[in-house]
Design a protein around this motif. Structure first.
Motif, PDB file in Angstrom:
ATOM      1  N   HIS A   1       0.620  -1.383   0.089  1.00 38.59           N
ATOM      2  CA  HIS A   1       0.312  -0.053   0.089  1.00 38.59           C
ATOM      3  C   HIS A   1       0.610   1.105   0.198  1.00 38.59           C
ATOM      4  N   PRO A   2       0.879   2.240  -1.021  1.00 39.33           N
ATOM      5  CA  PRO A   2       1.190   3.468  -0.588  1.00 39.33           C
ATOM      6  C   PRO A   2       1.522   4.225   0.663  1.00 39.33           C
TER       7      PRO A   2
ATOM      8  N   PHE B   1      -7.181   7.034   1.651  1.00 45.24           N
ATOM      9  CA  PHE B   1      -5.651   7.611   1.279  1.00 45.24           C
ATOM     10  C   PHE B   1      -5.616   8.499   0.354  1.00 45.24           C
ATOM     11  N   TRP B   2      -6.726   8.782  -0.572  1.00 45.97           N
ATOM     12  CA  TRP B   2      -6.825   9.466  -1.679  1.00 45.97           C
ATOM     13  C   TRP B   2      -6.084  10.398  -1.851  1.00 45.97           C
TER      14      TRP B   2
ATOM     15  N   CYS C   1      -2.337  10.919  -1.400  1.00 42.06           N
ATOM     16  CA  CYS C   1      -1.380   9.645  -2.512  1.00 42.06           C
ATOM     17  C   CYS C   1      -0.353  10.244  -3.467  1.00 42.06           C
TER      18      CYS C   1
ATOM     19  N   PRO D   1     -11.416   0.575  -2.484  1.00 42.21           N
ATOM     20  CA  PRO D   1     -10.820   0.046  -2.535  1.00 42.21           C
ATOM     21  C   PRO D   1     -11.112  -1.214  -1.426  1.00 42.21           C
TER      22      PRO D   1
ATOM     23  N   THR E   1      -6.188  -1.339  -1.970  1.00 40.08           N
ATOM     24  CA  THR E   1      -5.173  -0.402  -3.077  1.00 40.08           C
ATOM     25  C   THR E   1      -6.251  -0.881  -3.947  1.00 40.08           C
TER      26      THR E   1
HETATM   27  S1  SF4 Z   1      -6.375   3.289  -4.449  1.00 38.50           S
HETATM   28 FE1  SF4 Z   1      -5.508   4.560  -5.046  1.00 38.50          FE
HETATM   29  S2  SF4 Z   1      -5.618   6.309  -3.800  1.00 38.50           S
HETATM   30 FE2  SF4 Z   1      -5.674   4.493  -3.028  1.00 38.50          FE
HETATM   31  S3  SF4 Z   1      -3.751   3.943  -2.338  1.00 38.50           S
HETATM   32 FE3  SF4 Z   1      -4.191   2.668  -3.940  1.00 38.50          FE
HETATM   33  S4  SF4 Z   1      -3.709   4.090  -5.867  1.00 38.50           S
HETATM   34 FE4  SF4 Z   1      -3.855   5.790  -4.010  1.00 38.50          FE
END
Ligand code: SF4
Ligand SMILES: Nc1ncnc2c1ncn2[C@@H]1O[C@H](COP(=O)(O)OP(=O)(O)O)[C@@H](O)[C@H]1O
Ligand SMILES: [Mg+2]
Length: 339
Positions: A249-250, A292-293, A296, A309, A327
């Motif tokens: 996850h980012p 987290f958008w 992110c 997600p 994510t």
């Molecule tokens: S769903 Fe999109 S905004 Fe969320 S962590 Fe993954 S890439 Fe980033």
């Protein structure tokens, strides 16, 4: 497979705040197996403390609405009668908070609090309980344990009080131990001593442990599994190796970003979580899509902004302890292109 000590499903906590309802825990599901240590990490305000306070019925009902299921050795903590819950705290589930004064009674001596706990849950006479109490204080590194038994909480330093609280929690040999930043304020040597004690208890009693910390050195050292919380959700979980070495996850990657090498602390100092640019969203106003958008660095199209997600298995679904992340970007640690 052995039954889990704790099985949490879809835990949700809404708090009433002056700014309106705050969704502080939003559908948390995880298990803690016998002898297993699950480390919970995430920035301040991610809902870590509230999620464990909710398990033990320690949130005032007038401000908190809790839902979901939390089976402790098969019994649901969330629907338990208060009287049963009081019995369960201690031998069933012990908890150590960051601030020791919340768990100590200021008008009783350390000895009385410790001895009462030991005697309440086991058939021991007073003298034997006193010996056990002094031994435990010695084991958590309190100098002159005999004398400490006759002292009041305010006569000890913060660090000493914290060790007393840990001794009380361990004295009950609980099936589940929850440590919420419990050793953060202690020096490294004492912290290592306490971690050894907890591990000994786990080996002897099969105690399951939830260890909340921002100290990644501790996570790497004691955790079997890691759960990363953000915005009251689990955004990633898996074995300690999966999460720390192959974060998907980012947000997790951001937290681990500044780490040179977990195995090699620089000058004996182990790193804390890295700083991720920006701040977490307020629980009164969570993003609609991916939580987290807004922060992110690799966010993609409208899906990130509008669709939440799910926590989905990445890697091998057949693994005993699956690696999961919430994510839309499902590429490996080196990737990160959102879908
Ligand atoms: S769903 Fe999109 S905004 Fe969320 S962590 Fe993954 S890439 Fe980033
Ligand atoms: N008693 C309370 N009343 C209102 N909001 C609270 C209360 N306790 C915690 N919160 C809010 O809930 C969120 C999660 O807090 P907490 O569980 O303490 O986070 P963490 O332990 O991850 O730092 C934060 O936004 C915090 O401000
Ligand atoms: Mg906290």
């Amino acid at each position: 497979m052995t039954a889990p000590v704790l099985e949490v499903s879809d835990l949700r906590v809404r708090l009433r705040t002056p700014r309106g309802p705050a969704d502080v825990v939003n559908g948390l599901s995880y298990t803690v197996g016998p002898g297993e240590t699950v480390a919970v990490v995430g920035e301040s305000g991610s809902g870590k403390s509230v999620s464990v306070l909710a398990l033990l019925g320690l949130l005032p009902a007038r401000v908190a609405t809790v839902s979901g299921r939390a089976l402790l050795q098969g019994e649901d903590l969330l629907t338990m009668k208060p009287e049963r819950l009081r019995q369960v705290r201690g031998p069933g589930a012990g908890m150590v908070f960051q601030d020791p004064m919340t768990s100590l009674n200021p008008v009783l001596t350390i000895g009385r609090q410790l001895i009462e706990g030991i005697r309440a849950h086991g058939d021991v006479d007073k003298a034997a309980a006193r010996r056990r109490a002094a031994d435990l204080l010695g084991e958590v590194g309190l100098p002159d344990p005999e004398r400490a038994l006759d002292r009041y909480p305010h006569e000890l330093s913060g660090g000493m009080r914290q060790r007393v609280v840990i001794a009380i929690a361990l004295s009950n040999s609980p099936a589940l131990l929850i440590a919420d930043e419990a050793t953060t304020a202690l020096d490294v040597t004492v912290q290592a001593q306490i971690i050894d004690l907890v591990e000994k208890l786990q080996a002897e009693r099969g105690t399951g442990v939830i260890w909340i910390t921002h100290d990644l050195g501790v996570v790497a050292g004691i955790a079997d599994r890691v759960l990363v919380m953000y915005g009251g959700r689990c955004v990633e979980d898996g074995t300690v190796d999966d999460v720390l070495e192959r974060p998907a996850h980012p947000y997790t990657r951001g937290l681990l970003g500044a780490l040179p090498d977990l195995a090699e602390p620089v000058d004996g100092v182990v790193p804390d979580l890295a700083t991720v640019p920006g701040t977490p969203p307020p629980p009164t106003d969570l993003p609609k899509g991916c939580v987290f958008w807004p922060r992110c660095p690799v966010r993609g199209d409208a899906r990130c902004e509008h669709e939440q997600p799910p926590l989905a298995v990445i890697g091998s679904a057949a693994a005993t302890l699956p690696h999961r992340a919430a994510t839309w970007c499902t590429e490996g640690p080196e990737g990160g292109r959102a879908g």
